[in-house]
Each structure stands twice: as C-alpha cells, then as structure tokens.
Enzyme design. Structure first.
Site, PDB file in Angstrom:
ATOM      1  N   MET A   1     -19.606  46.837   9.108  1.00  0.00           N
ATOM      2  CA  MET A   1     -21.043  46.720   9.515  1.00  0.00           C
ATOM      3  C   MET A   1     -21.789  47.734  10.018  1.00  0.00           C
ATOM      4  O   MET A   1     -22.645  48.342   9.751  1.00  0.00           O
ATOM      5  CB  MET A   1     -20.796  45.608  10.501  1.00  0.00           C
ATOM      6  CG  MET A   1     -20.502  44.357   9.929  1.00  0.00           C
ATOM      7  SD  MET A   1     -20.161  42.932  11.181  1.00  0.00           S
ATOM      8  CE  MET A   1     -18.931  43.519  12.393  1.00  0.00           C
TER       9      MET A   1
ATOM     10  N   PRO B   1     -24.290  54.542  11.890  1.00  0.00           N
ATOM     11  CA  PRO B   1     -24.836  55.406  13.004  1.00  0.00           C
ATOM     12  C   PRO B   1     -25.913  55.039  13.451  1.00  0.00           C
ATOM     13  O   PRO B   1     -26.251  55.173  14.736  1.00  0.00           O
ATOM     14  CB  PRO B   1     -25.096  56.966  12.233  1.00  0.00           C
ATOM     15  CG  PRO B   1     -24.050  57.002  10.900  1.00  0.00           C
ATOM     16  CD  PRO B   1     -23.833  55.485  10.461  1.00  0.00           C
TER      17      PRO B   1
ATOM     18  N   SER C   1     -25.496  47.820  17.916  1.00  0.00           N
ATOM     19  CA  SER C   1     -26.084  46.345  18.325  1.00  0.00           C
ATOM     20  C   SER C   1     -27.154  45.825  17.664  1.00  0.00           C
ATOM     21  O   SER C   1     -27.076  44.612  17.146  1.00  0.00           O
ATOM     22  CB  SER C   1     -26.598  46.539  19.715  1.00  0.00           C
ATOM     23  OG  SER C   1     -25.393  47.205  20.562  1.00  0.00           O
TER      24      SER C   1
ATOM     25  N   PHE D   1     -17.291  53.724  13.159  1.00  0.00           N
ATOM     26  CA  PHE D   1     -16.365  52.961  13.917  1.00  0.00           C
ATOM     27  C   PHE D   1     -15.556  51.891  13.027  1.00  0.00           C
ATOM     28  O   PHE D   1     -15.455  50.758  13.704  1.00  0.00           O
ATOM     29  CB  PHE D   1     -17.170  52.550  15.076  1.00  0.00           C
ATOM     30  CG  PHE D   1     -17.894  53.315  15.630  1.00  0.00           C
ATOM     31  CD1 PHE D   1     -17.590  54.842  16.011  1.00  0.00           C
ATOM     32  CD2 PHE D   1     -19.288  53.166  16.535  1.00  0.00           C
ATOM     33  CE1 PHE D   1     -17.972  55.727  17.129  1.00  0.00           C
ATOM     34  CE2 PHE D   1     -19.854  54.016  17.331  1.00  0.00           C
ATOM     35  CZ  PHE D   1     -19.360  55.272  17.535  1.00  0.00           C
TER      36      PHE D   1
ATOM     37  N   GLU E   1     -14.503  35.670  15.913  1.00  0.00           N
ATOM     38  CA  GLU E   1     -14.132  37.036  16.533  1.00  0.00           C
ATOM     39  C   GLU E   1     -14.269  37.012  18.080  1.00  0.00           C
ATOM     40  O   GLU E   1     -13.329  37.648  18.686  1.00  0.00           O
ATOM     41  CB  GLU E   1     -14.688  37.974  15.652  1.00  0.00           C
ATOM     42  CG  GLU E   1     -14.308  39.482  16.130  1.00  0.00           C
ATOM     43  CD  GLU E   1     -14.993  40.440  15.557  1.00  0.00           C
ATOM     44  OE1 GLU E   1     -15.978  40.175  14.936  1.00  0.00           O
ATOM     45  OE2 GLU E   1     -14.806  41.631  16.210  1.00  0.00           O
TER      46      GLU E   1
ATOM     47  N   GLY F   1      -0.760  53.878  42.160  1.00  0.00           N
ATOM     48  CA  GLY F   1      -1.071  55.300  42.433  1.00  0.00           C
ATOM     49  C   GLY F   1      -1.070  56.339  41.155  1.00  0.00           C
ATOM     50  O   GLY F   1      -1.388  55.951  40.244  1.00  0.00           O
TER      51      GLY F   1
HETATM   52  C1  LIG Z   1     -12.558  51.222  18.736  1.00  0.00           C
HETATM   53  C2  LIG Z   1     -13.875  50.495  18.115  1.00  0.00           C
HETATM   54  C3  LIG Z   1     -13.700  49.798  16.929  1.00  0.00           C
HETATM   55  C4  LIG Z   1     -14.848  49.147  16.107  1.00  0.00           C
HETATM   56  N1  LIG Z   1     -14.444  48.532  15.084  1.00  0.00           N
HETATM   57  C5  LIG Z   1     -15.490  47.911  14.157  1.00  0.00           C
HETATM   58  C6  LIG Z   1     -15.350  47.541  12.815  1.00  0.00           C
HETATM   59  O1  LIG Z   1     -14.144  47.269  12.542  1.00  0.00           O
HETATM   60  N2  LIG Z   1     -16.447  47.369  12.264  1.00  0.00           N
HETATM   61  C7  LIG Z   1     -17.642  47.568  12.528  1.00  0.00           C
HETATM   62  O2  LIG Z   1     -18.619  47.197  11.911  1.00  0.00           O
HETATM   63  N3  LIG Z   1     -18.002  48.073  13.767  1.00  0.00           N
HETATM   64  C8  LIG Z   1     -16.975  48.288  14.514  1.00  0.00           C
HETATM   65  N4  LIG Z   1     -17.269  49.126  15.893  1.00  0.00           N
HETATM   66  C9  LIG Z   1     -18.529  49.155  16.091  1.00  0.00           C
HETATM   67  C10 LIG Z   1     -18.806  48.325  17.440  1.00  0.00           C
HETATM   68  O3  LIG Z   1     -19.308  46.917  16.889  1.00  0.00           O
HETATM   69  C11 LIG Z   1     -20.334  48.944  17.801  1.00  0.00           C
HETATM   70  O4  LIG Z   1     -20.024  50.255  18.367  1.00  0.00           O
HETATM   71  C12 LIG Z   1     -21.226  47.943  18.855  1.00  0.00           C
HETATM   72  O5  LIG Z   1     -21.656  47.077  18.103  1.00  0.00           O
HETATM   73  C13 LIG Z   1     -22.204  48.633  19.551  1.00  0.00           C
HETATM   74  O6  LIG Z   1     -22.932  49.621  19.044  1.00  0.00           O
HETATM   75  P1  LIG Z   1     -23.195  50.942  19.090  1.00  0.00           P
HETATM   76  O7  LIG Z   1     -21.953  51.605  19.394  1.00  0.00           O
HETATM   77  O8  LIG Z   1     -23.925  51.837  18.106  1.00  0.00           O
HETATM   78  O9  LIG Z   1     -24.153  51.113  20.476  1.00  0.00           O
HETATM   79  P2  LIG Z   1     -25.739  50.669  20.757  1.00  0.00           P
HETATM   80  O10 LIG Z   1     -25.876  49.505  19.777  1.00  0.00           O
HETATM   81  O11 LIG Z   1     -26.199  52.145  20.567  1.00  0.00           O
HETATM   82  O12 LIG Z   1     -25.666  50.224  22.148  1.00  0.00           O
HETATM   83  C14 LIG Z   1     -25.428  51.057  23.192  1.00  0.00           C
HETATM   84  C15 LIG Z   1     -25.255  50.438  24.505  1.00  0.00           C
HETATM   85  O13 LIG Z   1     -26.412  49.951  24.703  1.00  0.00           O
HETATM   86  C16 LIG Z   1     -26.760  48.531  25.488  1.00  0.00           C
HETATM   87  N5  LIG Z   1     -27.429  47.495  24.875  1.00  0.00           N
HETATM   88  C17 LIG Z   1     -27.204  47.306  23.411  1.00  0.00           C
HETATM   89  N6  LIG Z   1     -28.022  46.243  23.129  1.00  0.00           N
HETATM   90  C18 LIG Z   1     -28.879  45.529  24.298  1.00  0.00           C
HETATM   91  C19 LIG Z   1     -29.525  44.720  24.591  1.00  0.00           C
HETATM   92  N7  LIG Z   1     -29.881  44.016  23.665  1.00  0.00           N
HETATM   93  N8  LIG Z   1     -30.114  44.507  25.864  1.00  0.00           N
HETATM   94  C20 LIG Z   1     -29.542  45.590  26.548  1.00  0.00           C
HETATM   95  N9  LIG Z   1     -28.552  46.576  26.531  1.00  0.00           N
HETATM   96  C21 LIG Z   1     -28.210  46.552  25.376  1.00  0.00           C
HETATM   97  C22 LIG Z   1     -25.228  48.241  25.516  1.00  0.00           C
HETATM   98  O14 LIG Z   1     -24.718  48.692  26.769  1.00  0.00           O
HETATM   99  C23 LIG Z   1     -24.637  49.041  24.503  1.00  0.00           C
HETATM  100  O15 LIG Z   1     -23.203  49.441  25.036  1.00  0.00           O
HETATM  101  C24 LIG Z   1     -16.128  49.356  16.609  1.00  0.00           C
HETATM  102  C25 LIG Z   1     -16.459  50.318  17.607  1.00  0.00           C
HETATM  103  C26 LIG Z   1     -15.033  50.880  18.401  1.00  0.00           C
HETATM  104  C27 LIG Z   1     -15.523  51.609  19.536  1.00  0.00           C
END
Ligand SMILES: Cc1cc2nc3c(=O)[nH]c(=O)nc-3n(C[C@H](O)[C@H](O)[C@H](O)COP(=O)(O)OP(=O)(O)OC[C@H]3O[C@@H](n4cnc5c(N)ncnc54)[C@H](O)[C@@H]3O)c2cc1C
Length: 280
Positions: A25, A28, A32, A56, A143, A240
């Site tokens: 899903m 870059p 969210s 990711f 999930e 520790g």
């Molecule tokens: C180890 C790992 C495995 C993953 N596996 C998968 C997978 O199998 N398939 C897949 O599709 N994705 C996967 N992901 C992606 C994961 O779902 C996303 O990293 C996650 O949805 C957050 O998106 P982003 O990293 O773009 O952070 P962003 O969307 O940029 O968000 C950054 C931060 O902004 C803050 N934020 C976001 N929205 C809000 C809001 N509405 N209000 C206030 N604060 C907010 C939160 O603190 C968030 O951590 C994986 C990620 C990791 C690290």
C-alpha cells in the site's frame, strides 16, 4: 479468471507456505495518507498497465504474489479510485528494490518495489474496481487487533524474562529484585499487562462475532503498542549494560517494539479514529 479458479491457483500455495504474500500500500508520498497513493493501473484490453513504486513492504524480497493498491480511476475521489491487483513477482516490469536496513525487526525483509509498464491480467483484479480502499480498511481492523495481541504478548514476554533476571542479579549485597524501585516498576508493568489481557479477552470474541469494534480495535493497537514499548524500555533498564547488548533478548524486544507504534496505522492516526467515534 473466475474467483474459484483464482482461489485454486493461489490459495493452496499460500496455505502450504510455498507462496509468500505481501501487501503493498505505502508509497514514498503516501503513508498515513494512503488515499493519496499514485501508482496507476490503466486498462489496456484484457490487461492493466501498472506504473509506480511502493516502499516499506514486508516480505517485499521474498513475496511470490503481492496485493498491490493501485489507482484505476484518476477522475474519481481519492478513496473511490483505488483498486487491488494481485501481481505475481515474476511479471515483466515488476522489480524488487533494496532490502531496507532497519534498526529492528531484522528477521523479516522490508523492501521497495517498482512497477514499470508492468502488464497484469484484468482477471487479477481482486473484488470490484474502485472498492480497494474499502477492502483495505475492512482488513486493517483485523490487522490492528493482531498487532495489539502481538504487542501484549511481547510485553508479557519482556516482563517474564526481566522477573527471572532480577532474581539472579546481585548488587549491593542483595538481588536486584529486592530493591523497591525494581519491585514497584515490575508491579506497575504487571498490572498494566493484566489489564491488557482482560481488554483483549473481551475484544477478541466480539471481533470474531462480527461486532463493530473499530473504536476498541483502534484502542488496542494504540494502547498495547505503547505499553509494549514502555515495558521493553523499563525492562531493558533493569538489565543495565547487558540489556544494551544484542546477545540479550531484551535488546531485541526493545528495538522490535519501536516500529509497532508506526505501522498498521500510526498511533496518532488511531487516536483520531477513536476521537471520531467519540463524536467530538
Ligand atoms: C518495518 C515496516 C514494515 C512495514 N510493512 C508494510 C507493508 O507490508 N505494507 C505496506 O503497505 N506498508 C508497510 N509499512 C509502512 C507503514 O504502514 C507506514 O510507515 C505508516 O503507515 C506510516 O507512514 P509513513 O512512514 O509514510 O509516515 P507518515 O505518514 O509521513 O507519518 C509520519 C508521522 O506523522 C504522524 N502523523 C501521521 N498522521 C497523523 C495524523 N493524522 N495526526 C497526527 N499525526 C500524524 C505520526 O507520528 C507518523 O508516525 C511498513 C513500515 C515499516 C517501518
């Protein structure tokens, strides 16, 4: 391909473990805010032509079959234009990128995926075109519950190994477990873990009975992953310097816990879901 034939082709391998799956899903510029995803699938006869990239993706390196969220209608509203395609990893134009270097969760791969004029048979569309976002949201509830259960189990595990450790570690003429700070800290954690258990014991049967528990499942994912991290952090402190060494399981529980608050819906997103259901 009719649904029955598709099931026959893919499901036996998924069950036996010979076919590894992934769900792609995140992009870059769409994490969210998933509805802003920009990987496109344009119809060309009995194929879709897929272009874009994902990031990711768990199992990205290993997966034989990947469920990919794509935009099939650029004129529809952001949610309505999303569909799900099952794409076999040996398809032309499907490329696995880097196996990303993570601080924890090293036992699984997390990868980039690229789609460059990737031709996917129309029959690989899962469900109806334009309904993909709904399907994803529906399954995300399960999930999130599973993430909550895993978080609870990890917290309980961290507590158990720490109780064992403090009984054996001697300093200042007594075992670490006899210091009031140790006793109070572990008593507080044990109380929260017990509360977590009761919460899940109530929630799991309700979810399985098909009740609408979106609010509670969001609470479970958010609160239990915070508890998991807090527990791993406080327990590591009891070890520790040893706790900072990879040789000790608690160090792994600590680094693995961190990402739980980010994926499967960042906890801030889940608090928003809960708040909406409070009708604030
Ligand atoms: C180890 C790992 C495995 C993953 N596996 C998968 C997978 O199998 N398939 C897949 O599709 N994705 C996967 N992901 C992606 C994961 O779902 C996303 O990293 C996650 O949805 C957050 O998106 P982003 O990293 O773009 O952070 P962003 O969307 O940029 O968000 C950054 C931060 O902004 C803050 N934020 C976001 N929205 C809000 C809001 N509405 N209000 C206030 N604060 C907010 C939160 O603190 C968030 O951590 C994986 C990620 C990791 C690290």
């Amino acid at each position: 391909m009719p649904v029955k034939r598709r099931k026959k082709k893919w499901i036996p391998g998924c069950i036996s473990g010979e076919t590894i799956l992934a769900v792609a899903m995140t992009e870059p510029d769409a994490g969210s805010d998933l509805a802003s995803l920009s990987t496109t699938a344009v119809r060309d006869g009995d194929h879709y032509i897929v272009n874009g990239s994902k990031i990711f993706i768990s199992n990205g390196q290993l997966a034989d079959l990947c469920v990919v969220a794509v935009r099939t209608d650029e004129t529809a509203s952001p949610h309505a234009g999303v569909s799900l395609l099952a794409i076999e990893s040996n398809s032309k134009g499907y490329r696995k990128g880097t196996n990303l270097k993570k601080i924890g969760m090293r036992a699984q791969d997390t990868s980039e995926l690229f789609f460059d004029e990737c031709r996917v048979p129309v029959e690989n569309l899962l469900g109806a075109e334009g309904e993909g976002f709904k399907y994803l949201m529906h399954n995300l509830q399960q999930e999130r519950l599973v993430l909550g259960i895993g978080a609870y189990a990890a917290a309980e595990g961290a507590l158990d190994i720490t109780i064992d450790y403090v009984k054996g570690r001697k300093l200042f003429g007594k075992t670490l477990g006899k210091f009031q700070n140790t006793r109070f800290t572990l008593a507080e954690i044990a109380t929260k873990v017990q509360l977590a258990r009761s919460f899940l014991d109530d929630l799991i049967p309700r979810h399985m009975a098909g009740e609408d528990v979106v609010r509670e499942v969001s609470m479970a994912k958010y609160w239990l992953t915070e508890l998991q991290f807090e527990t791993a952090d406080k327990c590591l402190q009891m070890f520790g310097g040893y706790g900072y060494m990879r040789e000790y399981l608690i160090s792994r529980l600590f680094v693995d816990a961190r990402v739980q608050r980010i994926y499967g819906g960042a906890n801030e997103v889940l608090k928003e879901v809960i708040a909406r259901r409070l009708n604030i």
